[in-house]
Enzyme design. Structure first.
Site, PDB file in Angstrom:
ATOM      1  N   ARG A   1       0.790  -1.298   0.097  1.00 18.22           N
ATOM      2  CA  ARG A   1       0.045  -0.056  -0.026  1.00 18.22           C
ATOM      3  C   ARG A   1       0.998   1.102  -0.076  1.00 18.22           C
ATOM      4  NH1 ARG A   1      -3.684  -2.014   5.002  1.00 18.22           N
ATOM      5  NH2 ARG A   1      -4.992  -3.572   4.028  1.00 18.22           N
ATOM      6  N   SER A   2       1.987   1.354   0.166  1.00 22.13           N
ATOM      7  CA  SER A   2       2.949   2.347   0.421  1.00 22.13           C
ATOM      8  C   SER A   2       3.320   2.752  -0.872  1.00 22.13           C
ATOM      9  CB  SER A   2       4.244   1.952   1.496  1.00 22.13           C
ATOM     10  OG  SER A   2       5.160   2.980   1.388  1.00 22.13           O
ATOM     11  N   PRO A   3       3.170   4.196  -1.327  1.00 23.67           N
ATOM     12  CA  PRO A   3       3.820   4.672  -2.297  1.00 23.67           C
ATOM     13  C   PRO A   3       4.991   4.677  -2.442  1.00 23.67           C
ATOM     14  CG  PRO A   3       1.861   6.019  -1.649  1.00 23.67           C
ATOM     15  CD  PRO A   3       2.234   4.997  -0.632  1.00 23.67           C
TER      16      PRO A   3
END
Length: 220
Positions: free
Chosen positions: A11-13
């Site tokens: 989920r982390s950009p």
């Protein structure tokens, strides 16, 4: 080459930007998921690698590095077959660095103003002003692309990786209007054609969109 291990979450950009860089360089690596909700990033063994307890964290054969911008620059500088992703030429690098700083100071903070209350405080009401701020981000990114195909010039760089990984999550709140921001929309489509895009970002950002939708947010 030593063993490369990347710690992070899909989920982390910033994590996805590093995945894009690793894939662009054709490097072999192990990806270890860190469960933030279970506070695995606060465990002693993780804190030894990264006392700031953030993701992404890179382990390059015992050398630990955190912050995606630093990681991506390091990977290209050490393992790149050439310097196209992070040019050694001072003027070209300065533009890449400017775009990276814009990403961290504007794109990330604008995104965080929306997502932090939603994700970590379970506040499902998003002030419209925070969504409107995304328009300013899109306008500036479109401006960067007025005279070139990529954010820092005519060639792909790590600046593109940093911004696309965040932008593809932000669109869950505000789509990029191709009539208002044609250069930005075209750039997104161009990046999505990269042969490693789907593996590194496309298939993973879906998980973020699903998580966002599960929050049943409203704009007020």
């Amino acid at each position: 080459m030593g063993k490369l291990t990347l710690y992070g979450v899909d989920r982390s950009p910033p994590v996805r930007s590093v995945l894009l860089t690793l894939n662009a360089l054709g490097l072999e690596f192990e990806f270890k998921v860190v469960n933030l909700f279970e506070k695995e990033h606060l465990q002693p063994e993780f804190l030894k690698m990264n006392p700031l307890h953030t993701v992404p964290t890179l382990d390059d054969d015992g050398f630990y590095l955190y912050d995606s911008h630093a990681i991506n620059a390091y990977l290209v500088s050490k393992y790149g077959k050439d310097d196209s992703l992070y040019p050694k030429d001072l003027l070209k690098r300065a533009i890449v660095d400017q775009r990276l700083h814009y990403n961290s100071s504007v794109v990330v903070t604008t995104n965080r103003a929306i997502t932090f209350p939603l994700f970590w405080e379970n506040n499902s009401q998003i002030p419209k002003a925070r969504i409107d701020a995304l328009e300013g981000v899109y306008k500036n990114l479109n401006m960067f692309l007025e005279s070139a195909d990529y954010l820092a010039g005519e060639t792909l760089t790590i600046a593109d990786f940093s911004v696309i990984s965040g932008l593809t999550g932000i669109v869950a709140f505000l789509e990029v209007d191709a009539t208002k921001y044609p250069k930005l929309a075209a750039w997104v489509a161009r990046i999505k054609q990269l042969p490693y895009y789907e593996e590194a970002n496309g298939s993973r950002v879906v998980k973020l969109h699903e998580f966002i939708q599960s929050k049943n947010f409203t704009i007020v």
